[in-house]
Design a protein around this motif. Structure first.
Motif, PDB file in Angstrom:
ATOM      1  N   ASP A   1       0.819  -1.215   0.000  1.00  0.00           N
ATOM      2  CA  ASP A   1       0.000   0.000   0.000  1.00  0.00           C
ATOM      3  C   ASP A   1       0.850   1.261   0.000  1.00  0.00           C
ATOM      4  OD1 ASP A   1      -2.702  -1.216   0.304  1.00  0.00           O
ATOM      5  OD2 ASP A   1      -1.851  -1.943   2.196  1.00  0.00           O
ATOM      6  N   VAL A   2       1.944   1.262   0.783  1.00  0.00           N
ATOM      7  CA  VAL A   2       2.795   2.446   0.916  1.00  0.00           C
ATOM      8  C   VAL A   2       4.262   2.044   0.814  1.00  0.00           C
ATOM      9  CG1 VAL A   2       3.429   4.438   2.339  1.00  0.00           C
ATOM     10  CG2 VAL A   2       1.104   3.514   2.465  1.00  0.00           C
ATOM     11  N   VAL A   3       5.000   2.741  -0.030  1.00  0.00           N
ATOM     12  CA  VAL A   3       6.454   2.571  -0.122  1.00  0.00           C
ATOM     13  C   VAL A   3       7.119   3.713   0.632  1.00  0.00           C
ATOM     14  CG1 VAL A   3       8.469   2.647  -1.640  1.00  0.00           C
ATOM     15  CG2 VAL A   3       6.452   1.318  -2.304  1.00  0.00           C
ATOM     16  N   PHE A   4       7.975   3.370   1.589  1.00  0.00           N
ATOM     17  CA  PHE A   4       8.808   4.349   2.292  1.00  0.00           C
ATOM     18  C   PHE A   4      10.229   4.172   1.762  1.00  0.00           C
ATOM     19  CE2 PHE A   4       5.298   3.579   5.259  1.00  0.00           C
ATOM     20  CZ  PHE A   4       4.928   4.874   5.600  1.00  0.00           C
ATOM     21  N   HIS A   5      10.656   5.117   0.944  1.00  0.00           N
ATOM     22  CA  HIS A   5      11.932   4.972   0.245  1.00  0.00           C
ATOM     23  C   HIS A   5      13.043   5.693   1.011  1.00  0.00           C
ATOM     24  CE1 HIS A   5      14.837   4.370  -2.778  1.00  0.00           C
ATOM     25  NE2 HIS A   5      14.653   5.464  -3.491  1.00  0.00           N
ATOM     26  N   CYS A   6      13.774   4.911   1.814  1.00  0.00           N
ATOM     27  CA  CYS A   6      14.873   5.458   2.616  1.00  0.00           C
ATOM     28  C   CYS A   6      16.236   5.122   2.028  1.00  0.00           C
ATOM     29  CB  CYS A   6      14.818   4.902   4.042  1.00  0.00           C
ATOM     30  SG  CYS A   6      13.253   5.161   4.892  1.00  0.00           S
ATOM     31  N   ALA A   7      16.286   4.196   1.083  1.00  0.00           N
ATOM     32  CA  ALA A   7      17.572   3.762   0.530  1.00  0.00           C
ATOM     33  C   ALA A   7      18.233   4.895  -0.235  1.00  0.00           C
ATOM     34  CB  ALA A   7      17.363   2.563  -0.393  1.00  0.00           C
ATOM     35  N   ALA A   8      19.536   5.063  -0.033  1.00  0.00           N
ATOM     36  CA  ALA A   8      20.286   6.102  -0.741  1.00  0.00           C
ATOM     37  C   ALA A   8      21.766   5.903  -0.498  1.00  0.00           C
ATOM     38  CB  ALA A   8      19.881   7.499  -0.271  1.00  0.00           C
ATOM     39  N   ARG A   9      22.550   6.423  -1.407  1.00  0.00           N
ATOM     40  CA  ARG A   9      23.988   6.567  -1.155  1.00  0.00           C
ATOM     41  C   ARG A   9      24.166   7.922  -0.495  1.00  0.00           C
ATOM     42  NH1 ARG A   9      28.724   4.337  -3.188  1.00  0.00           N
ATOM     43  NH2 ARG A   9      30.562   5.662  -2.868  1.00  0.00           N
ATOM     44  N   SER A  10      24.466   7.924   0.788  1.00  0.00           N
ATOM     45  CA  SER A  10      24.540   9.187   1.530  1.00  0.00           C
ATOM     46  C   SER A  10      25.963   9.540   1.919  1.00  0.00           C
ATOM     47  CB  SER A  10      23.666   9.116   2.782  1.00  0.00           C
ATOM     48  OG  SER A  10      24.027   8.011   3.589  1.00  0.00           O
ATOM     49  N   SER A  11      26.934   8.876   1.341  1.00  0.00           N
ATOM     50  CA  SER A  11      28.331   9.141   1.637  1.00  0.00           C
ATOM     51  C   SER A  11      28.736  10.526   1.159  1.00  0.00           C
ATOM     52  CB  SER A  11      29.208   8.082   0.962  1.00  0.00           C
ATOM     53  OG  SER A  11      30.568   8.431   1.036  1.00  0.00           O
ATOM     54  N   ALA A  12      29.799  11.039   1.771  1.00  0.00           N
ATOM     55  CA  ALA A  12      30.382  12.299   1.290  1.00  0.00           C
ATOM     56  C   ALA A  12      31.330  12.045   0.130  1.00  0.00           C
ATOM     57  CB  ALA A  12      31.141  12.984   2.426  1.00  0.00           C
ATOM     58  N   TRP A  13      31.457  10.794  -0.279  1.00  0.00           N
ATOM     59  CA  TRP A  13      32.468  10.434  -1.270  1.00  0.00           C
ATOM     60  C   TRP A  13      31.891   9.461  -2.291  1.00  0.00           C
ATOM     61  CZ3 TRP A  13      36.569  12.606  -2.872  1.00  0.00           C
ATOM     62  CH2 TRP A  13      37.568  11.908  -3.551  1.00  0.00           C
ATOM     63  N   GLY A  14      32.268   9.623  -3.535  1.00  0.00           N
ATOM     64  CA  GLY A  14      31.821   8.732  -4.593  1.00  0.00           C
ATOM     65  C   GLY A  14      31.825   9.453  -5.928  1.00  0.00           C
ATOM     66  N   THR A  15      31.557   8.708  -6.992  1.00  0.00           N
ATOM     67  CA  THR A  15      31.513   9.296  -8.319  1.00  0.00           C
ATOM     68  C   THR A  15      30.093   9.716  -8.667  1.00  0.00           C
ATOM     69  OG1 THR A  15      31.063   7.197  -9.445  1.00  0.00           O
ATOM     70  CG2 THR A  15      33.387   7.739  -9.015  1.00  0.00           C
ATOM     71  N   ARG A  16      29.976  10.557  -9.686  1.00  0.00           N
ATOM     72  CA  ARG A  16      28.649  10.970 -10.135  1.00  0.00           C
ATOM     73  C   ARG A  16      27.825   9.758 -10.565  1.00  0.00           C
ATOM     74  NH1 ARG A  16      29.638  15.312 -12.301  1.00  0.00           N
ATOM     75  NH2 ARG A  16      28.269  16.801 -11.247  1.00  0.00           N
ATOM     76  N   ASP A  17      28.457   8.804 -11.236  1.00  0.00           N
ATOM     77  CA  ASP A  17      27.743   7.605 -11.681  1.00  0.00           C
ATOM     78  C   ASP A  17      27.226   6.805 -10.498  1.00  0.00           C
ATOM     79  OD1 ASP A  17      28.139   8.213 -14.333  1.00  0.00           O
ATOM     80  OD2 ASP A  17      29.825   6.818 -14.607  1.00  0.00           O
ATOM     81  N   GLU A  18      28.021   6.704  -9.424  1.00  0.00           N
ATOM     82  CA  GLU A  18      27.580   5.954  -8.240  1.00  0.00           C
ATOM     83  C   GLU A  18      26.394   6.630  -7.573  1.00  0.00           C
ATOM     84  OE1 GLU A  18      31.778   3.896  -6.797  1.00  0.00           O
ATOM     85  OE2 GLU A  18      31.352   5.982  -6.274  1.00  0.00           O
ATOM     86  N   PHE A  19      26.459   7.944  -7.426  1.00  0.00           N
ATOM     87  CA  PHE A  19      25.335   8.662  -6.817  1.00  0.00           C
ATOM     88  C   PHE A  19      24.097   8.597  -7.706  1.00  0.00           C
ATOM     89  CE2 PHE A  19      28.675  10.754  -4.239  1.00  0.00           C
ATOM     90  CZ  PHE A  19      28.099  10.614  -2.993  1.00  0.00           C
ATOM     91  N   HIS A  20      24.285   8.714  -9.018  1.00  0.00           N
ATOM     92  CA  HIS A  20      23.149   8.667  -9.929  1.00  0.00           C
ATOM     93  C   HIS A  20      22.458   7.301  -9.857  1.00  0.00           C
ATOM     94  CE1 HIS A  20      20.761   9.668 -13.506  1.00  0.00           C
ATOM     95  NE2 HIS A  20      20.957   8.404 -13.855  1.00  0.00           N
ATOM     96  N   ALA A  21      23.235   6.231  -9.868  1.00  0.00           N
ATOM     97  CA  ALA A  21      22.651   4.891  -9.838  1.00  0.00           C
ATOM     98  C   ALA A  21      21.866   4.651  -8.557  1.00  0.00           C
ATOM     99  CB  ALA A  21      23.752   3.839  -9.991  1.00  0.00           C
ATOM    100  N   ALA A  22      22.462   5.010  -7.405  1.00  0.00           N
ATOM    101  CA  ALA A  22      21.837   4.707  -6.115  1.00  0.00           C
ATOM    102  C   ALA A  22      20.683   5.633  -5.772  1.00  0.00           C
ATOM    103  CB  ALA A  22      22.891   4.766  -5.011  1.00  0.00           C
ATOM    104  N   ASN A  23      20.779   6.908  -6.173  1.00  0.00           N
ATOM    105  CA  ASN A  23      19.802   7.889  -5.710  1.00  0.00           C
ATOM    106  C   ASN A  23      18.810   8.349  -6.767  1.00  0.00           C
ATOM    107  OD1 ASN A  23      21.257   7.671  -3.390  1.00  0.00           O
ATOM    108  ND2 ASN A  23      22.250   9.659  -3.544  1.00  0.00           N
ATOM    109  N   VAL A  24      19.184   8.250  -8.024  1.00  0.00           N
ATOM    110  CA  VAL A  24      18.292   8.698  -9.103  1.00  0.00           C
ATOM    111  C   VAL A  24      17.695   7.511  -9.843  1.00  0.00           C
ATOM    112  CG1 VAL A  24      18.085  10.067 -11.208  1.00  0.00           C
ATOM    113  CG2 VAL A  24      19.591  10.843  -9.351  1.00  0.00           C
ATOM    114  N   LEU A  25      18.546   6.684 -10.420  1.00  0.00           N
ATOM    115  CA  LEU A  25      18.058   5.535 -11.175  1.00  0.00           C
ATOM    116  C   LEU A  25      17.228   4.603 -10.301  1.00  0.00           C
ATOM    117  CD1 LEU A  25      17.961   3.788 -13.718  1.00  0.00           C
ATOM    118  CD2 LEU A  25      20.162   2.788 -13.021  1.00  0.00           C
ATOM    119  N   ALA A  26      17.711   4.295  -9.118  1.00  0.00           N
ATOM    120  CA  ALA A  26      16.977   3.401  -8.221  1.00  0.00           C
ATOM    121  C   ALA A  26      15.615   3.987  -7.859  1.00  0.00           C
ATOM    122  CB  ALA A  26      17.790   3.140  -6.957  1.00  0.00           C
ATOM    123  N   THR A  27      15.566   5.291  -7.615  1.00  0.00           N
ATOM    124  CA  THR A  27      14.288   5.934  -7.282  1.00  0.00           C
ATOM    125  C   THR A  27      13.334   5.894  -8.456  1.00  0.00           C
ATOM    126  OG1 THR A  27      15.398   7.398  -5.702  1.00  0.00           O
ATOM    127  CG2 THR A  27      13.229   8.089  -6.486  1.00  0.00           C
TER     128      THR A  27
END
Length: 310
Positions: free
Chosen positions: A58-84
Motif C-alpha cells: 500500500d505504501v512505499v517508504f523509500h529510505c535507501a540512498a547513497r549518503s556518503s560524502a564520497w563517490g563518483t557521479r555515476d555511483e550517486f546517480h545509480a543509487a539515488n536517481v536511477l533506483a528511485t
C-alpha cells in the motif's frame, strides 16, 4: 496496511520498521545486503526486478540512498536517481497508493549561513555536492510524479541515533585520530533529527497531500563545537579541536579530494561536503510539518545521543 521500507538496514530504515510495527503495519523490508528484519528481501534497486518487492504493497517508504560524502557521479546517480525512478515505476505499475521519499536538506546548502529555512526557500543554482545533486533530482522526480500514486517527501536534517553510520561515527573517528576540525571555530549552527522523530515524520507524510514536502528536525539547534563536546562526554573520548578558517578548509578539502580521485583511493579525511556541513550554519523551519502533518519532535539531542552509547 502493508508497507515496504527500502534502505531498511540503515538508521532511519530500522527506526521506521520499529515505528510501523508499533502501529500495527504489515512491513516488508529491503536493502542491498542481507539483514535480519521482518519480511526481508535483499535487492539492488538500480538493477533488480522490483515487482516482487512492491506486490500487494500500500505504501512505499523509500529510505535507501547513497549518503556518503564520497563517490563518483555515476555511483550517486545509480543509487539515488536511477533506483528511485525504477522504484517509482514499479510501485505505480503495482497499484501502490502512496510513495514517501526520504529526501535531504543538503539541497539547501550553498556554503553560506542559512537559518530557519522553509520548504520554499530558494535552492542554489549549483548543488554543493554530488550527493545533494542526486537527491535534488530524485526529489523533483518523486514530487512531480504524474501517475495515480500519491507521492510526498520529507527533508530530515542530520539523522542520528542507534545504527547511525554517518554523523556520530565520523566525529568519533576524528576524535580517535587526534583532532576534530573546528571550521570557523566550530560556531556553525546545526539542527539534528533523532531517528525516531524522522521515522514519525515519514509516517505522517504518508497521509499528506500529493506533492507535499516537509522539513523535519528535532526542533533544536546547536553549535558544532557544543555537539562535539556532548559526543565526547558520552563516548569518553577527549575532544581536541583543530581551528580552521573556512577558506583554508575548503582549499584543503578540494586538494585532498583531487589527490584521492587521481589515485582512485578512499574518501579523504576532509571533504568539501564535510566543510559545507560543519563550517556553515543550516537550520530548518518545521512549522509546516507541525501545522500540516501534526508533527511534534519528541527526542532532544541530549537524550538521543545517550542512546548511541548505551
Amino acid at each position: 496496511m502493508r508497507a515496504l521500507v527500502t534502505g531498511a538496514s540503515g538508521c532511519l530504515g530500522r527506526a521506521l520498521v520499529e515505528q510501523l510495527a508499533l502501529h500495527g503495519w504489515d512491513v516488508g523490508t529491503t536493502a542491498r545486503q542481507p539483514v535480519a528484519l521482518p519480511g526481508f528481501r535483499a535487492a539492488d534497486l538500480a538493477h533488480a526486478d522490483l515487482a516482487p518487492l512492491v506486490d500487494g504493497i500500500d505504501v512505499v517508504f523509500h529510505c535507501a540512498a547513497r549518503s556518503s560524502a564520497w563517490g563518483t557521479r555515476d555511483e550517486f546517480h545509480a543509487a539515488n536517481v536511477l533506483a528511485t525512478r525504477r522504484l517509482l515505476d514499479a510501485a505505480e505499475r503495482a497499484g501502490v497508493k502512496r510513495f514517501v521519499l526520504a529526501s535531504s536538506p543538503s539541497i539547501y546548502a550553498d556554503g553560506t549561513d542559512r537559518l530557519d529555512l522553509a520548504e520554499d526557500a530558494p535552492l542554489p543554482a549549483r548543488p554543493l555536492s554530488l550527493y545533494a545533486e542526486s537527491k535534488r533530482i530524485a526529489e523533483r522526480m518523486v514530487l512531480g510524479h504524474a501517475g495515480a500514486m500519491t507521492c510526498t517527501a520529507i527533508r530530515p536534517r542530520a539523522i542520528y541515533g542507534r545504527h547511525d553510520r554517518a554523523l556520530l561515527p565520523r566525529v568519533i573517528l576524528a576524535m580517535r585520530r587526534g583532532r576534530v576540525p573546528m571550521i570557523r571555530g566550530g560556531q556553525a549552527l546545526i539542527d539534528l533529527t533523532h531517528r525516531h522523530d524522522a521515522a514519525r515524520g515519514m509516517i505522517l507524510a504518508a497521509s499528506g497531500p500529493r506533492g507535499g514536502v516537509w522539513n523535519i528536525t528535532s526542533g533544536e539547534a546547536f553549535r558544532f563545537r557544543e555537539l562535539a563536546a556532548m559526543i565526547a562526554r558520552e563516548s569518553g573520548l577527549r575532544l581536541r579541536g583543530l581551528p580552521l578558517p573556512y577558506g583554508l578548509a575548503r582549499w584543503l578539502a578540494g586538494a585532498s579530494e583531487a589527490v584521492a580521485r587521481a589515485r582512485g583511493g578512499a574518501e579523504p579525511r576532509l571533504t568539501l561536503q564535510a566543510v559545507a556541513s560543519l563550517g556553515s550554519s543550516l537550520t530548518l523551519d518545521i512549522s509546516a510539518a507541525r501545522r500540516e502533518l501534526g508533527y511534534r519532535p519528541q527526542v532532544g539531542f541530549r537524550q538521543g545521543v545517550a542512546e548511541c552509547f548505551a
